[in-house]
Design an enzyme around this catalytic site. Sequence first.
Site, PDB file in Angstrom:
ATOM      1  N   GLU A  50       3.208   8.151   5.672  1.00  9.83           N
ATOM      2  CA  GLU A  50       2.082   8.986   6.071  1.00  9.83           C
ATOM      3  C   GLU A  50       2.490   9.846   7.266  1.00  9.83           C
ATOM      4  O   GLU A  50       2.878   9.305   8.300  1.00  9.83           O
ATOM      5  CB  GLU A  50       0.895   8.100   6.429  1.00  9.83           C
ATOM      6  CG  GLU A  50       0.315   7.397   5.217  1.00  9.83           C
ATOM      7  CD  GLU A  50      -0.392   6.094   5.573  1.00  9.83           C
ATOM      8  OE1 GLU A  50      -0.910   5.965   6.698  1.00  9.83           O
ATOM      9  OE2 GLU A  50      -0.420   5.192   4.702  1.00  9.83           O
ATOM     10  N   ALA A  80      -2.130   4.655   1.142  1.00  9.25           N
ATOM     11  CA  ALA A  80      -2.233   3.684   0.054  1.00  9.25           C
ATOM     12  C   ALA A  80      -1.015   2.772   0.156  1.00  9.25           C
ATOM     13  O   ALA A  80      -0.172   2.709  -0.733  1.00  9.25           O
ATOM     14  CB  ALA A  80      -2.276   4.410  -1.280  1.00  9.25           C
ATOM     15  N   GLU A  81      -0.943   2.073   1.282  1.00  9.17           N
ATOM     16  CA  GLU A  81       0.300   1.393   1.635  1.00  9.17           C
ATOM     17  C   GLU A  81       0.744   0.370   0.607  1.00  9.17           C
ATOM     18  O   GLU A  81       1.948   0.221   0.343  1.00  9.17           O
ATOM     19  CB  GLU A  81       0.158   0.724   3.010  1.00  9.17           C
ATOM     20  CG  GLU A  81       0.059   1.705   4.178  1.00  9.17           C
ATOM     21  CD  GLU A  81      -1.354   2.187   4.450  1.00  9.17           C
ATOM     22  OE1 GLU A  81      -2.275   1.816   3.688  1.00  9.17           O
ATOM     23  OE2 GLU A  81      -1.544   2.938   5.426  1.00  9.17           O
ATOM     24  N   ASP A 106       1.054  -2.953  12.148  1.00 10.48           N
ATOM     25  CA  ASP A 106      -0.217  -3.469  11.609  1.00 10.48           C
ATOM     26  C   ASP A 106      -0.385  -3.130  10.122  1.00 10.48           C
ATOM     27  O   ASP A 106      -0.968  -3.889   9.368  1.00 10.48           O
ATOM     28  CB  ASP A 106      -1.386  -2.865  12.386  1.00 10.48           C
ATOM     29  CG  ASP A 106      -1.212  -3.032  13.884  1.00 10.48           C
ATOM     30  OD1 ASP A 106      -1.972  -3.789  14.489  1.00 10.48           O
ATOM     31  OD2 ASP A 106      -0.284  -2.409  14.452  1.00 10.48           O
ATOM     32  N   PHE A 107       0.127  -1.954   9.739  1.00  9.91           N
ATOM     33  CA  PHE A 107      -0.088  -1.505   8.359  1.00  9.91           C
ATOM     34  C   PHE A 107       0.802  -2.257   7.372  1.00  9.91           C
ATOM     35  O   PHE A 107       0.608  -2.154   6.159  1.00  9.91           O
ATOM     36  CB  PHE A 107       0.108   0.009   8.248  1.00  9.91           C
ATOM     37  CG  PHE A 107      -0.669   0.795   9.279  1.00  9.91           C
ATOM     38  CD1 PHE A 107      -1.862   0.288   9.796  1.00  9.91           C
ATOM     39  CD2 PHE A 107      -0.218   2.011   9.746  1.00  9.91           C
ATOM     40  CE1 PHE A 107      -2.582   0.984  10.760  1.00  9.91           C
ATOM     41  CE2 PHE A 107      -0.930   2.716  10.719  1.00  9.91           C
ATOM     42  CZ  PHE A 107      -2.110   2.204  11.222  1.00  9.91           C
ATOM     43  N   HIS A 150      -3.935  -1.968  16.186  1.00 12.89           N
ATOM     44  CA  HIS A 150      -2.938  -0.898  16.316  1.00 12.89           C
ATOM     45  C   HIS A 150      -1.823  -1.243  17.291  1.00 12.89           C
ATOM     46  O   HIS A 150      -1.078  -0.361  17.716  1.00 12.89           O
ATOM     47  CB  HIS A 150      -3.606   0.419  16.717  1.00 12.89           C
ATOM     48  CG  HIS A 150      -4.273   1.107  15.570  1.00 12.89           C
ATOM     49  ND1 HIS A 150      -5.411   0.609  14.980  1.00 12.89           N
ATOM     50  CD2 HIS A 150      -3.954   2.222  14.863  1.00 12.89           C
ATOM     51  CE1 HIS A 150      -5.767   1.410  13.975  1.00 12.89           C
ATOM     52  NE2 HIS A 150      -4.892   2.385  13.887  1.00 12.89           N
TER      53      HIS A 150
HETATM   54  C1  LIG Z   1      -4.137   1.188   6.546  1.00 18.32           C
HETATM   55  C2  LIG Z   1      -3.959   2.242   7.542  1.00 18.32           C
HETATM   56  N1  LIG Z   1      -2.983   3.149   7.347  1.00 18.32           N
HETATM   57  C3  LIG Z   1      -2.810   4.138   8.253  1.00 18.32           C
HETATM   58  C4  LIG Z   1      -3.588   4.222   9.350  1.00 18.32           C
HETATM   59  C5  LIG Z   1      -3.388   5.336  10.362  1.00 18.32           C
HETATM   60  N2  LIG Z   1      -4.523   6.249  10.286  1.00 18.32           N
HETATM   61  C6  LIG Z   1      -5.579   6.110  11.103  1.00 18.32           C
HETATM   62  S1  LIG Z   1      -6.788   7.192  10.740  1.00 18.32           S
HETATM   63  C7  LIG Z   1      -5.896   7.871   9.503  1.00 18.32           C
HETATM   64  C8  LIG Z   1      -6.461   9.011   8.705  1.00 18.32           C
HETATM   65  C9  LIG Z   1      -7.744   8.680   8.092  1.00 18.32           C
HETATM   66  O1  LIG Z   1      -8.266   9.787   7.448  1.00 18.32           O
HETATM   67  P1  LIG Z   1      -9.738   9.742   6.900  1.00 18.32           P
HETATM   68  O2  LIG Z   1      -9.971   8.462   6.199  1.00 18.32           O
HETATM   69  O3  LIG Z   1      -9.938  10.978   6.107  1.00 18.32           O
HETATM   70  O4  LIG Z   1     -10.642   9.729   8.187  1.00 18.32           O
HETATM   71  P2  LIG Z   1     -10.792  10.863   9.290  1.00 18.32           P
HETATM   72  O5  LIG Z   1      -9.793  10.562  10.348  1.00 18.32           O
HETATM   73  O6  LIG Z   1     -10.553  12.171   8.641  1.00 18.32           O
HETATM   74  O7  LIG Z   1     -12.173  10.706   9.808  1.00 18.32           O
HETATM   75  C10 LIG Z   1      -4.671   7.246   9.377  1.00 18.32           C
HETATM   76  C11 LIG Z   1      -3.645   7.601   8.395  1.00 18.32           C
HETATM   77  C12 LIG Z   1      -4.558   3.224   9.525  1.00 18.32           C
HETATM   78  N3  LIG Z   1      -5.338   3.183  10.608  1.00 18.32           N
HETATM   79  N4  LIG Z   1      -4.728   2.264   8.600  1.00 18.32           N
END
Ligand SMILES: Cc1ncc(C[n+]2csc(CCOP(=O)(O)OP(=O)(O)O)c2C)c(N)n1
Lengths: 345, 329
Positions: A50, A80-81, A106-107, A150
């Site tokens: 990601e 989609a880990e 964490d992921f 985190h």
């Molecule tokens: C399982 C997981 N993978 C990656 C992350 C890192 N991460 C935090 S927020 C985010 C993006 C989320 O996007 P969205 O669901 O569209 O929410 P938005 O930030 O746009 O409100 C990512 C990749 C995480 N917190 N959890």
Amino acid sequence: MPWTHIYADKEDWEGLAPEKGLRSLSYVQALNETQELLLESDPAVFVLGEGVDDPGGVFGSTLGLAGKFGKKRVLDLPIAENGMTGVALGAALAGMRPIFVHMRTDFLLMCADQIANHAAKWRYMSGGNQGAPLVIRAIIGRGWGSAAQHSQALQSMFLPVPGLRIFTPATPYDAKGLLVWAVKSKDPVLFIEHRWLYGSVGYVPEGLYTVEPGQAVVRRQGTDATVVAVSHMNIEAARAARALSARGISIEIVDPRTIAPLDMETILKSVEKTGRLVICDCACRTGGAASEIAARVAEAGPSLLRAPVARVTFPDIPTPASPVLEEAYYPGAKDIARAVAEIMP
Amino acid sequence: MSLAEEKVRGLLETMVLVRRFEEKIVEVYGAQDMKSPVHLCIGQEAVAAGVCANLKPGDLQFSTHRNHGHCLARGADPAALYAEFYGRETGCCHGRGGSMHPSFPELGIPGTTAIVGGTIPLAVGAGLAFSMRGQDNLAVAFFGDGASDQGILAESVSFAVLHRLPVLFVCENNGYAVASPLSARQPDPDVSARMAGFGLPTVVEDGNNAAAVYVAAAEAAARARAGEGPTFLEFKTYRWQGHVGPECDVERGCRPAEELAAWKKRCPVALFTRALLEKGVVDEAYVKDLYEKTDQRLDKALAEARKSPFPDPADIGRGVFAETGKADS
Ligand SMILES: Cc1ncc(C[n+]2csc(CCOP(=O)(O)OP(=O)(O)O)c2C)c(N)n1
Ligand SMILES: [Mg+2]
């Protein structure tokens, strides 16, 4: 040797390092350069994760790679880990050399099924017919209220998974050499970085070279106590060594560099010399590398020890958010020095 | 004032509260003493306001890293949130959780997590509990378009449909996960189109139109409470600030400046205010007064939070388990 040295502070580096001809890189630069060289030299290598192609570039560690090698070989992923770990594994089984990057360890829990049930066991289950050369980079976060989801250090959870190697480089030199080894290896590797190491600098040779797993390094010679330090704890141990030497206590710092496999020979040799052992891990107390090392020392000969083993780890508590609680949560040089002092006669 | 007018004003009040709450974080963050990774929802206020206005006591809601609006819209005390972001003992999680994990069980917010997709099945489980107990409540899962990448969404939706559970799946589609556009992650920009195959009603609405959000959520809530099962609500909206922190990320090249400018012209708070002014539901004096009162309330909350005590470090282990009177060794 220049590559074994830990530069705990910037002045430390400025005072010691620019010995003639030594090339210095930061940890993050070393990671970035290594992936660049691997992408350049092997068409099977690709980086996925990601945000690997975004302007942040995974804290800079993949910055510029997408521009140079294209977005197909530096592949942004959906969030989609679990599935994507399987995709990476599948590509590995089909002859590719994926490097899957996660901003936080964490992921890894989302990927745990593909890592532990699939990748790690693939070679054995297939009777050795087929290996699973998947490299997973994941970063331990810390600070600014990163909190319970985190800033975990979850490498411990993968220690009991047979078939998985776990690397915990503490220096830019090791980050590069171990990553090259991992990507060239025929089996899966969990490559654990620490966010607070990203800015630390050290000697890094040009070109590709490898560091063998299961070979600890003595970062500092000493006589009174052995301090085994994993990952970022090496920085804290180096600081503790200075403070202790001012008090006339000499510690020997051993960095295992990989927690699976573990180089017990080097650790035991050091304990034999000092008779005292303090193990410092970047993880919670229970069931981690520190526990494992303590168990193995106990098995090898408790008679080597002139004092009880001490562990310096995070407490068995989720990471708190508040800065004052973070301060209390993370052990540092002071805690290491205290632990050593407590087992001195 | 009619009930409808009261509701409508309530929506405006909530949106202004959320907007100013977030803007004040932008103002104070430079001081570097709010040591918490804040995910601001400026630009997305209408979704929180419109959905939460349909909830009643006992309903449970589950949110994400971008949760401030959802909490405030449900009645969370701004001071308890600010104090939490400042890491204080008086914060809603006593400084343990920070900005990503607020919890107000008494308001129907059992807790919040920041693992993308992680809370979606929790709403389904809450719906299951309501259904098992024959309770007239519903559960809401707020999540982003990014969470729709996760397989856990499919698992959750499918199960909720199978058991006709009272769940609102609320997808705030702001087009991005960090700097990754939806088009780089999914073949179809309509999250709901993918979900329709699971056999539940799906609705795509303008997430910057508070009234439209409210109506869509009201219909979905009525269905859920009548035992007719879950609804998938997709609200198209846009985040103004960067993914995390007070700054905008456009300068860093995370997304096109024109795109942000176009969405800013469709500011949910301004649109709704204008609509209410035009319809004569509120007048300029009311709006001015609303901003002033909101600011006073928030300034007080901030000041209170800043002078609250930090947790006692010796207490770091409190809350790992329920207090049993006996220490865990
Ligand atoms: C399982 C997981 N993978 C990656 C992350 C890192 N991460 C935090 S927020 C985010 C993006 C989320 O996007 P969205 O669901 O569209 O929410 P938005 O930030 O746009 O409100 C990512 C990749 C995480 N917190 N959890
Ligand atoms: Mg999004």
